[in-house]
Design a protein around this motif. Structure first.
Motif, short mmCIF file in Angstrom:
data_model
loop_
_atom_site.label_atom_id
_atom_site.label_comp_id
_atom_site.label_asym_id
_atom_site.label_seq_id
_atom_site.Cartn_x
_atom_site.Cartn_y
_atom_site.Cartn_z
N ARG A 73 0.90 -1.32 0.05
CA ARG A 73 -0.05 -0.05 -0.05
C ARG A 73 0.63 1.20 0.08
NH1 ARG A 73 -5.31 -1.04 1.57
NH2 ARG A 73 -5.92 -3.14 1.15
N ALA A 74 2.06 1.17 0.27
CA ALA A 74 3.02 2.50 0.40
C ALA A 74 4.32 2.40 -0.42
CB ALA A 74 3.50 2.44 1.88
N LEU A 75 4.48 1.27 -1.08
CA LEU A 75 5.77 1.16 -1.86
C LEU A 75 5.55 2.23 -3.10
CD1 LEU A 75 8.55 -0.72 -1.91
CD2 LEU A 75 7.60 -1.83 -3.74
N ALA A 76 6.77 3.06 -3.19
CA ALA A 76 6.87 4.03 -4.12
C ALA A 76 7.98 3.39 -5.21
CB ALA A 76 7.10 5.36 -3.94
N VAL A 77 7.54 3.21 -6.37
CA VAL A 77 8.45 2.55 -7.48
C VAL A 77 8.73 3.70 -8.49
CG1 VAL A 77 8.41 1.04 -9.40
CG2 VAL A 77 7.37 0.11 -7.46
N GLY A 78 10.33 3.51 -8.68
CA GLY A 78 10.76 4.25 -9.61
C GLY A 78 12.15 4.26 -9.75
N PRO A 79 13.20 4.99 -10.46
CA PRO A 79 14.45 5.06 -10.13
C PRO A 79 15.06 5.11 -8.99
CG PRO A 79 13.62 6.52 -11.74
CD PRO A 79 12.68 6.11 -10.89
N VAL A 80 16.05 4.37 -8.63
CA VAL A 80 16.93 4.36 -7.21
C VAL A 80 18.28 4.43 -7.25
CG1 VAL A 80 14.83 3.09 -6.01
CG2 VAL A 80 16.99 1.88 -6.84
N ALA A 81 18.97 4.81 -6.28
CA ALA A 81 20.55 5.25 -6.66
C ALA A 81 21.16 4.02 -6.88
CB ALA A 81 20.92 5.73 -5.32
N VAL A 82 20.98 2.66 -6.13
CA VAL A 82 22.01 1.42 -6.42
C VAL A 82 21.66 1.02 -7.99
CG1 VAL A 82 22.49 -0.92 -5.80
CG2 VAL A 82 22.10 1.18 -4.14
N VAL A 83 20.24 1.00 -8.27
CA VAL A 83 19.87 0.10 -9.57
C VAL A 83 20.44 1.38 -10.46
CG1 VAL A 83 17.98 -0.26 -11.20
CG2 VAL A 83 18.07 -0.82 -8.70
N SER A 84 20.37 2.51 -10.40
CA SER A 84 21.06 3.62 -11.72
C SER A 84 22.44 3.49 -11.78
CB SER A 84 20.56 4.98 -10.95
OG SER A 84 19.25 5.27 -10.91
N LEU A 85 23.03 3.17 -10.61
CA LEU A 85 24.64 2.97 -10.66
C LEU A 85 25.08 1.68 -11.41
CD1 LEU A 85 27.43 3.76 -10.22
CD2 LEU A 85 27.11 2.47 -7.89
N MET A 86 23.99 0.55 -11.22
CA MET A 86 24.14 -0.87 -11.80
C MET A 86 23.92 -0.69 -13.13
SD MET A 86 22.79 -3.41 -8.88
CE MET A 86 23.24 -4.61 -9.86
N GLY A 339 0.89 9.47 4.70
CA GLY A 339 -0.35 9.04 4.90
C GLY A 339 -1.11 8.35 3.90
N ALA A 340 -0.34 7.93 2.89
CA ALA A 340 -0.59 6.93 1.78
C ALA A 340 -1.46 5.75 2.23
CB ALA A 340 0.43 6.44 0.88
N GLU A 341 -2.66 5.67 1.69
CA GLU A 341 -3.46 4.45 2.23
C GLU A 341 -3.51 3.38 1.19
OE1 GLU A 341 -5.40 3.92 5.02
OE2 GLU A 341 -5.02 5.96 5.93
N THR A 342 -3.53 3.90 -0.08
CA THR A 342 -3.74 2.72 -1.04
C THR A 342 -2.48 2.93 -2.28
OG1 THR A 342 -5.07 3.63 -2.45
CG2 THR A 342 -5.84 2.46 -0.67
N PRO A 343 -2.23 1.82 -3.01
CA PRO A 343 -1.30 2.15 -4.03
C PRO A 343 -1.88 3.21 -5.16
CG PRO A 343 -1.59 -0.31 -4.07
CD PRO A 343 -2.71 0.46 -3.02
N ALA A 344 -3.00 3.69 -5.02
CA ALA A 344 -3.61 4.73 -5.73
C ALA A 344 -2.79 6.07 -5.46
CB ALA A 344 -5.05 5.25 -5.44
N ALA A 345 -2.20 6.05 -4.16
CA ALA A 345 -1.21 7.12 -4.27
C ALA A 345 -0.20 7.34 -5.14
CB ALA A 345 -0.71 7.27 -2.84
N GLY A 346 0.34 6.08 -5.81
CA GLY A 346 1.43 6.05 -6.75
C GLY A 346 0.82 6.44 -7.98
N ALA A 347 -0.32 6.21 -8.28
CA ALA A 347 -0.77 6.68 -9.60
C ALA A 347 -1.00 8.38 -9.54
CB ALA A 347 -2.28 5.80 -9.76
N TYR A 348 -1.41 8.80 -8.39
CA TYR A 348 -1.57 10.29 -8.55
C TYR A 348 -0.23 11.03 -8.54
CZ TYR A 348 -6.13 8.85 -6.56
OH TYR A 348 -7.40 8.38 -6.23
N THR A 349 0.79 10.30 -7.83
CA THR A 349 2.00 10.64 -8.18
C THR A 349 2.66 10.72 -9.51
OG1 THR A 349 2.72 9.80 -6.10
CG2 THR A 349 4.68 10.54 -7.34
N ALA A 350 2.18 9.72 -10.31
CA ALA A 350 2.54 9.65 -11.53
C ALA A 350 1.85 10.70 -12.69
CB ALA A 350 2.04 8.21 -12.29
N LEU A 351 0.72 10.95 -12.20
CA LEU A 351 -0.13 12.10 -12.75
C LEU A 351 0.56 13.18 -12.56
CD1 LEU A 351 -2.53 13.24 -14.37
CD2 LEU A 351 -3.98 13.40 -12.23
N GLY A 352 1.15 13.64 -11.35
CA GLY A 352 1.82 14.83 -11.01
C GLY A 352 3.10 14.92 -11.77
#
Length: 574
Positions: A73-86, A339-352
């Motif tokens: 419900r709270a995981l925010a997916v995207g680029p991260v430092a370690v994976v970017s370096l790899m 305060g993210a309640e659901t994965p929809a927070a991620g979708a709204y972040t994508a919209l932003g």
């Protein structure tokens, strides 16, 4: 809605109970995370050696796909430092940075990584991540944090820099000290110092000034945005780009494009192993964050479905101009705290972020790369944790050696060597530990029916009876160790007439171990010693019962160890 469909598409699970309160909390969290992600996405694209827009593109469609398929419900997916370096390390081996081939290779890497994660999820192989020990992963991430921070020093100094490992990076920086651009240095050092102060000092200052905690927290998270705005305005106002200050430059003002990875055999072959390593590290980092945050709200994470969610996110990145992504620790914690309640927070972040990609990208034209480098340095230094060395040294020297070797190899030879070493060392530690299972000779605690280690407790024993408690499942790597241990003990004590294997901790006996037990039974019979077993678990008994083992067993199968002691020792203390 059928349960099976809700398992495959978790959006239909949490979506059924979505209400106005959840919408409000998700929107607030999305605003905070979007503010944080704009400079961070640009910075991580720079770290990966890609155009800055690639970081934003990798943060839009992947987030939406994870919201549909993921279980956190709270995981925010995207680029991260370690994976970017790899990514930079992997793609840099097949294409030159700044070319179309480099960007296409990054897409291929994301597609391969996504495909691997998806297959692992479909076949429910998420348990494989358990073979990576936490100390080894912690050592790798610590070393990666040092490499990442060091790799960005060149942007703060305004020199070419370069290198794939710590000695190369430090050597190049030392050789180029005479080329330092003083204006870039001032910008970079100022931005770095400001961001460090924001992390530690801004929130207490705002709280003391009477600002509400929620607003103070939002202002603190927006610190990198303030640094971006300030240095961009200064660079524009004083035309610092004409004085050697490198800037981001033109960024396409558009939504993520449809892109096609390079599917040539040569490219797929060259990137297969790096994609596998990125998948492993990305999944381990993501699932660790997801499970930690879920536990705080008594929520459930399905590791196999997480693999599918991350796989879909990476495949989405491959076809929309991005590069490999995973669940980030910092942004996920911010998302959770906001305060993210659901994965929809991620979708709204994508919209932003989509709005930012269309409307805000012209504003970063004069953004100094030194500011983005400062953002990365401040973010990744929180990953560096040398206490793992102290803790592992105190607790287990084998873990300490594994952590130290992982750190040294990562720093000395680069991230791919480090993560490969981490995987090999983790599996090696597992095999080493289980190849020599803990075996205890046990006796009866007086006045009870309990059996304990003769070296730790005052217990009753019999000179003609040897009871061995095996504290590990028996399989091909350790079966011979048990056989040798028992035979050695019997040979040294001619009085022994019975040996009992107490199997209360044995959950599995594979075919190799069965053959070893049969050999042990035969060799003990030659020595006129009977082999017995006690407290064998039901599933193990069922499997052994499908063979001729019990028929050939020279002794008996006892339900309880106390029964075996009563029958074979006559309850006579030694």
């Amino acid at each position: 809605m059928k349960p099976a469909l809700r398992r495959v598409l978790p959006v239909f699970d949490w979506g059924r109970t979505y209400n106005r309160d959840a919408l409000s909390n998700d929107l607030i969290a999305a605003v905070i995370v979007t503010i944080m992600l704009i400079p961070q996405s640009l910075a991580y694209a720079l770290l990966a050696g890609l155009p800055p827009e690639a970081g934003i593109y990798a943060s839009i469609v992947p987030i939406i796909l994870y919201a549909i398929f993921g279980t956190s419900r709270a995981l925010a997916v995207g680029p991260v430092a370690v994976v970017s370096l790899m990514t930079a390390a992997a793609v840099g081996q097949v294409a030159e940075q700044g070319t179309m081939g480099y960007a296409a290779a990054a897409l291929t890497l994301a597609l391969l990584s996504g495909g691997m994660l998806l297959l692992l999820g479909v076949f429910k192989l998420g348990f494989l991540a358990n073979f990576l020990s936490h100390p080894v992963i912690a050592g790798f991430i610590t070393a990666s944090g040092i490499l990442i921070a060091t790799s960005q020093v060149k942007h703060v100094l305004g020199v070419p820099g370069g290198g794939h490992n710590l000695p190369e990076m430090l050597g190049n920086l030392a050789a180029q000290l005479g080329q330092i651009n003083l204006i870039t240095l001032v910008v970079g050092v100022s931005a770095t110092a400001f961001l460090f102060w924001v992390r530690k000092g801004l929130k207490p200052l705002l709280l003391n000034a009477g600002l509400k905690p929620r607003l103070a927290d939002i202002a603190t998270k927006a610190g990198p945005v303030a640094a971006v705005v300030a240095t961009t305005l200064v660079t524009w106002a004083f035309n610092l780009s004409d004085h050697g200050v490198e800037i981001v430059g033109s960024v396409p003002q558009a939504l993520p494009p449809l892109t096609m990875p390079d599917l040539s055999i040569d490219q797929l072959t060259a990137l297969f192993v790096p994609a596998l390593l990125i998948s492993i590290i990305g999944f381990v980092e993501s699932i660790s964050v997801a499970q930690t945050l879920a536990a705080k709200k008594r929520q459930r994470i399905d590791p196999d479905q997480e693999l599918i969610g991350l796989g879909a996110a990476n495949i989405g990145a491959a076809f929309t101009g991005g590069y490999p992504v995973t669940g980030g620790f910092a942004r996920s914690v911010v998302n959770f705290d906001a305060g993210a309640e659901t994965p929809a927070a991620g979708a709204y972040t994508a919209l932003g972020l989509a709005i930012a990609a269309i409307a805000l990208t012209p504003l970063v034209y004069f953004l100094p790369k030194a500011t983005l480098a400062a953002t990365i340095i401040v973010a990744v230094l929180s990953l560096v944790d040398f206490t793992i060395l102290k803790n592992s040294w105190t607790y287990n020297r084998a873990d300490f050696a594994a952590v130290l070797v992982t750190i040294m190899l990562t720093l000395g030879f680069g991230v791919e060597s480090g993560v490969t070493a981490g995987v090999v060392i983790s599996v090696g530690l597992f095999l080493y530990r289980t190849s020599k299972p803990h075996i205890a000779e046990v006796g009866l605690v007086p006045g009870t029916q309990h059996f304990r280690n003769v070296l730790r407790h005052m217990v009753e024993t019999s000179p003609t009876l040897l009871t061995i408690r095996i504290d590990e499942s028996l399989y091909f790597a350790n079966a011979r160790y048990l056989e040798d241990y028992v035979l050695d003990r019997v040979v040294k004590n001619p009085e022994l007439r019975d040996v009992v294997l107490m199997c209360s901790a044995v959950n599995e006996i594979d075919l190799s171990a069965l053959e070893s037990l049969e050999a042990l039974n035969n060799r003990l019979a030659d020595l006129n010693v009977r082999l017995h077993m006690s407290e064998v678990k039901g599933p193990v008994t069922d499997r052994l019962g499908r063979t001729h083992f019990f028929e050939a067993l020279s002794g008996e199968l006892f339900l309880a160890q106390y029964d075996a002691y009563q029958a074979l020792a006559g309850n006579r203390p030694a």
